[in-house]
Design an enzyme around this catalytic site. Structure first.
Site, PDB file in Angstrom:
ATOM      1  N   SER A  68     -40.851  -3.221  -6.763  1.00  0.00           N
ATOM      2  CA  SER A  68     -42.071  -2.984  -7.533  1.00  0.00           C
ATOM      3  C   SER A  68     -42.736  -4.296  -7.955  1.00  0.00           C
ATOM      4  O   SER A  68     -43.971  -4.391  -7.970  1.00  0.00           O
ATOM      5  CB  SER A  68     -41.751  -2.125  -8.759  1.00  0.00           C
ATOM      6  OG  SER A  68     -40.768  -2.737  -9.559  1.00  0.00           O
ATOM      7  N   THR A  69     -41.944  -5.324  -8.294  1.00  0.00           N
ATOM      8  CA  THR A  69     -42.548  -6.604  -8.693  1.00  0.00           C
ATOM      9  C   THR A  69     -43.193  -7.279  -7.481  1.00  0.00           C
ATOM     10  O   THR A  69     -44.298  -7.826  -7.580  1.00  0.00           O
ATOM     11  CB  THR A  69     -41.488  -7.523  -9.334  1.00  0.00           C
ATOM     12  OG1 THR A  69     -40.635  -6.754 -10.182  1.00  0.00           O
ATOM     13  CG2 THR A  69     -42.141  -8.614 -10.164  1.00  0.00           C
ATOM     14  N   GLY A  91     -38.571 -10.360  -6.245  1.00  0.00           N
ATOM     15  CA  GLY A  91     -38.001  -9.972  -7.528  1.00  0.00           C
ATOM     16  C   GLY A  91     -36.484 -10.063  -7.510  1.00  0.00           C
ATOM     17  O   GLY A  91     -35.884 -10.598  -6.573  1.00  0.00           O
ATOM     18  N   ALA A  92     -35.857  -9.528  -8.563  1.00  0.00           N
ATOM     19  CA  ALA A  92     -34.387  -9.503  -8.640  1.00  0.00           C
ATOM     20  C   ALA A  92     -33.968  -8.357  -9.554  1.00  0.00           C
ATOM     21  O   ALA A  92     -34.753  -7.911 -10.407  1.00  0.00           O
ATOM     22  CB  ALA A  92     -33.857 -10.822  -9.189  1.00  0.00           C
ATOM     23  N   ASP A  93     -32.756  -7.901  -9.364  1.00  0.00           N
ATOM     24  CA  ASP A  93     -32.205  -6.876 -10.264  1.00  0.00           C
ATOM     25  C   ASP A  93     -31.551  -7.528 -11.473  1.00  0.00           C
ATOM     26  O   ASP A  93     -31.592  -6.979 -12.573  1.00  0.00           O
ATOM     27  CB  ASP A  93     -31.194  -6.010  -9.504  1.00  0.00           C
ATOM     28  CG  ASP A  93     -31.872  -5.280  -8.358  1.00  0.00           C
ATOM     29  OD1 ASP A  93     -32.817  -4.523  -8.636  1.00  0.00           O
ATOM     30  OD2 ASP A  93     -31.497  -5.501  -7.198  1.00  0.00           O
ATOM     31  N   LYS A 151     -29.460  -8.821  -5.991  1.00  0.00           N
ATOM     32  CA  LYS A 151     -30.617  -8.178  -5.390  1.00  0.00           C
ATOM     33  C   LYS A 151     -30.139  -7.009  -4.516  1.00  0.00           C
ATOM     34  O   LYS A 151     -28.958  -6.867  -4.270  1.00  0.00           O
ATOM     35  CB  LYS A 151     -31.413  -9.181  -4.542  1.00  0.00           C
ATOM     36  CG  LYS A 151     -32.069 -10.257  -5.394  1.00  0.00           C
ATOM     37  CD  LYS A 151     -32.913 -11.230  -4.590  1.00  0.00           C
ATOM     38  CE  LYS A 151     -33.806 -10.584  -3.598  1.00  0.00           C
ATOM     39  NZ  LYS A 151     -34.704  -9.537  -4.158  1.00  0.00           N
ATOM     40  N   GLY A 160     -31.398  -3.683  -5.049  1.00  0.00           N
ATOM     41  CA  GLY A 160     -31.630  -2.378  -5.664  1.00  0.00           C
ATOM     42  C   GLY A 160     -32.509  -1.505  -4.777  1.00  0.00           C
ATOM     43  O   GLY A 160     -32.366  -0.284  -4.744  1.00  0.00           O
ATOM     44  N   GLY A 161     -33.392  -2.149  -4.030  1.00  0.00           N
ATOM     45  CA  GLY A 161     -34.269  -1.417  -3.105  1.00  0.00           C
ATOM     46  C   GLY A 161     -33.688  -1.306  -1.709  1.00  0.00           C
ATOM     47  O   GLY A 161     -34.339  -0.781  -0.796  1.00  0.00           O
ATOM     48  N   GLU A 216     -33.966  -9.668   2.981  1.00  0.00           N
ATOM     49  CA  GLU A 216     -34.381 -10.590   1.909  1.00  0.00           C
ATOM     50  C   GLU A 216     -33.588 -11.886   2.014  1.00  0.00           C
ATOM     51  O   GLU A 216     -34.136 -12.986   1.875  1.00  0.00           O
ATOM     52  CB  GLU A 216     -34.147  -9.936   0.545  1.00  0.00           C
ATOM     53  CG  GLU A 216     -35.110  -8.785   0.259  1.00  0.00           C
ATOM     54  CD  GLU A 216     -34.801  -8.007  -1.003  1.00  0.00           C
ATOM     55  OE1 GLU A 216     -35.689  -7.287  -1.469  1.00  0.00           O
ATOM     56  OE2 GLU A 216     -33.667  -8.102  -1.522  1.00  0.00           O
TER      57      GLU A 216
HETATM   58  C1  5RP Z   1     -34.970  -4.947  -3.343  1.00  0.00           C
HETATM   59  C2  5RP Z   1     -34.720  -6.006  -4.350  1.00  0.00           C
HETATM   60  C3  5RP Z   1     -35.687  -6.112  -5.482  1.00  0.00           C
HETATM   61  O1  5RP Z   1     -36.122  -7.421  -5.573  1.00  0.00           O
HETATM   62  C4  5RP Z   1     -35.016  -5.734  -6.750  1.00  0.00           C
HETATM   63  O2  5RP Z   1     -34.451  -4.433  -6.589  1.00  0.00           O
HETATM   64  C5  5RP Z   1     -35.983  -5.734  -7.932  1.00  0.00           C
HETATM   65  O3  5RP Z   1     -36.860  -4.673  -7.809  1.00  0.00           O
HETATM   66  P1  5RP Z   1     -38.025  -4.411  -8.844  1.00  0.00           P
HETATM   67  O4  5RP Z   1     -39.017  -5.518  -8.689  1.00  0.00           O
HETATM   68  O5  5RP Z   1     -38.577  -3.070  -8.435  1.00  0.00           O
HETATM   69  O6  5RP Z   1     -37.416  -4.378 -10.220  1.00  0.00           O
HETATM   70  O7  5RP Z   1     -33.788  -6.761  -4.284  1.00  0.00           O
HETATM   71  O8  5RP Z   1     -33.954  -4.877  -2.387  1.00  0.00           O
END
Ligand code: 5RP
Length: 219
Positions: A30-31, A82-84, A94, A96-97, A103
């Site tokens: 999302s970021t 972005g990052a988790d 990282k 989460g997506g 990446e």
């Molecule tokens: C996806 C990632 C994203 O950078 C991570 O999940 C952060 O996501 P968001 O910006 O939605 O909080 O590593 O694989």
């Protein structure tokens, strides 16, 4: 500021790191989506982008930004994602997506990693967010057993297939005191494609959203 306002603010701040006439690497989530939408406003200034996922590639194309194959690119000055979770040492979790492998590949090629994140992502110790591990499907049970021996609790992210045709195990209950060592150890398990620790190649700059505005953190 709300979490989304912080994400938008760091996405806008990241534009200053976009080099004119160059190719940039773009993450997923999302970021990163906020960043892509901001980048669209200055798309004439860049040559194109390398995407870390099919979702990101589609969003870039929808904005009319050229998406290049990484194999046709030798240099990426900047990767923005972005990052988790992230620490002040610039180590991250990282994936989460589910896009961790691509990446990590694009980040490996990039000279500079600019992490864009809202305040909730900054932590003292990594591991509260379950650590994603991308695994070759036939190795799922074996890898899960090996991870359990290391003290983690793996959970299969059911119904998810990565862009590379693999599965994800989310590893709970880790208190990651040595992220560089754990990143290496997990990657040595046969059947693991890669894991979501970005410690050997961490971020160079963190643009963090706060109630007061964007804070810039470097090592
Ligand atoms: C996806 C990632 C994203 O950078 C991570 O999940 C952060 O996501 P968001 O910006 O939605 O909080 O590593 O694989």
């Amino acid at each position: 500021m709300t979490q989304d306002e912080q994400k938008r603010a760091v996405a806008q701040a990241a534009l200053q790191y976009v080099p004119v006439g160059e190719i940039i690497g773009i993450g997923t989530g999302s970021t990163a989506n906020f960043f892509i939408d901001e980048l669209a406003r200055i798309k004439h200034r860049i040559e194109g982008a390398v995407a870390s996922s099919e979702v990101t590639a589609n969003r870039l194309k929808q904005h009319g930004i050229e998406v290049l194959d990484l194999n046709s690119v030798s240099e990426i000055p900047v990767y923005i994602d972005g990052a988790d979770e992230i620490t002040r040492n610039m180590h991250m979790i990282k994936g989460g997506g589910g896009a961790l492998t691509r990446e990590k590949i694009v980040a490996a090629v990039a000279q500079k990693f600019i992490c864009i994140a809202d305040r909730s992502k900054l932590v003292g110790v990594l591991g509260k967010f379950p650590l994603p591990v991308e695994v070759i499907p036939m190795a799922r049970s074996y890898v899960a057993r090996e991870i359990t021996l290391l003290g983690g609790q793996p959970a299969w992210r059911q119904g998810v297939t990565t862009d590379n045709g693999n599965i994800i195990l989310d590893v709970h209950n880790l208190n990651i005191m040595n992220p560089v060592e754990l990143e290496t150890t997990l990657n040595q398990i046969t059947g693991v494609v890669t894991n979501g620790l970005f410690a050997r190649r961490g971020a160079n700059v963190l643009l963090m959203g706060t109630d007061q505005g964007v804070e810039t953190i470097t090592l």
